[in-house]
Design an enzyme around this catalytic site. Structure first.
Site, short mmCIF file in Angstrom:
data_model
loop_
_atom_site.label_atom_id
_atom_site.label_comp_id
_atom_site.label_asym_id
_atom_site.label_seq_id
_atom_site.Cartn_x
_atom_site.Cartn_y
_atom_site.Cartn_z
N ALA A 1 0.87 -1.06 0.16
CA ALA A 1 0.19 0.15 -0.10
C ALA A 1 0.76 1.07 0.05
CB ALA A 1 -0.75 0.30 1.27
N GLY B 1 -0.50 -5.49 1.23
CA GLY B 1 -1.34 -4.57 0.50
C GLY B 1 -0.92 -5.28 -0.89
N GLU C 1 -1.96 -8.76 0.09
CA GLU C 1 -3.03 -8.81 0.08
C GLU C 1 -4.66 -8.95 -1.19
OE1 GLU C 1 -4.09 -7.04 3.79
OE2 GLU C 1 -3.51 -5.65 2.52
N GLU D 1 4.17 -4.59 7.49
CA GLU D 1 3.16 -3.85 8.22
C GLU D 1 3.78 -3.83 9.72
OE1 GLU D 1 0.26 -5.10 5.02
OE2 GLU D 1 1.84 -6.31 6.20
#
Length: 248
Positions: free
Chosen positions: A73, A118, A121, A141
């Protein structure tokens, strides 16, 4: 025929979608940022998913441009969000991961290079994942005081089990394609440069199957993870009965 969504600057990146026969190929295209998933890129992905190329397809392949699936992300963007803004984010562009998971047709992720945060994910929201032998996975993260929150913790736990998931998420360590295949994170490791080709081959197999059978089976697979044994068996039988009343 292909199209590319617009609305941002060149630095924001884009998402292209093209039809290859019955297959829709979606490509994250922000190579200068290693396809980092900004809110702009997530909105572009939502637009691609709702395009005629995707809705009329029999299978979907998602990949990244520039030899990288997605390095995660856009952390600088998320860091500036208030709790209210974050809640709004998950109701808007941040919900795209669940949109991918909810697609009725099978989704195959073709993974090259980095598949982190991300990006991982997004890959986990696909039904099948095929990785280049040099792909790198991980959830970094924890190192900046947050956690994978777009289905990452939930899906990696269901994929590899609680113990392995804790090791990967709490330590934030990276792992390679061989480990990913051994643990079930990916279903196949392809030779360098062949992940997309193999993903398209698998998608072509899906495109030849009965679409309704694939859709129902996807839902039973998903729901069986939460249902009791009796409930899961009932879902199987109800889905079978529904499919048995249709013409293949």
């Amino acid at each position: 025929m292909g199209n590319e969504s617009g609305g941002g600057t060149a630095g924001d990146g884009s998402v292209s979608v093209e039809r290859r026969g019955a297959i829709a190929l979606i490509t994250l295209d922000r190579p200068r940022k290693r396809n980092a998933l900004s809110t702009h890129l997530e909105r572009e992905l939502q637009r691609a998913i709702s395009s005629e190329e995707v809705t009329g397809s029999r299978a979907v392949v998602i990949t990244g441009e520039g030899g990288c699936f997605s390095a995660g992300a856009d952390i600088t963007e998320l860091r500036e969000m208030t709790p209210r803004a974050i809640a709004d984010y998950y109701r808007s562009s941040g919900g795209v991961y669940e949109v991918v998971a909810a697609l009725p047709q099978p989704v195959v992720a073709a993974i090259t290079g980095y598949c982190l945060g991300g990006g991982l994910e997004l890959a986990l929201a696909a039904d099948v994942r095929i990785a280049d032998d040099e792909a790198v996975f991980g959830f970094p993260e924890i190192g900046i005081g947050i956690l994978p929150s777009s289905g990452g913790v939930t899906r990696i736990t269901r994929c590899v089990g609680t113990g392995r998931a804790a090791d990967l998420v709490l330590r934030g360590r990276r792992f390679g394609a061989v480990e990913a295949e051994r643990w079930g994170v990916v279903s196949e490791v392809a030779e360098r440069g062949q992940a997309l080709s193999r993903a398209l081959d698998v998608a072509a197999e899906f495109a030849e199957r009965d679409a309704l059978a694939l859709e129902h089976t996807k839902r039973v697979l998903e729901m069986s993870q939460e249902a009791s044994l009796a409930g899961s068996l009932l879902l199987e039988r109800l889905a079978y009965a529904t499919l048995n009343r249709t013409e293949a």
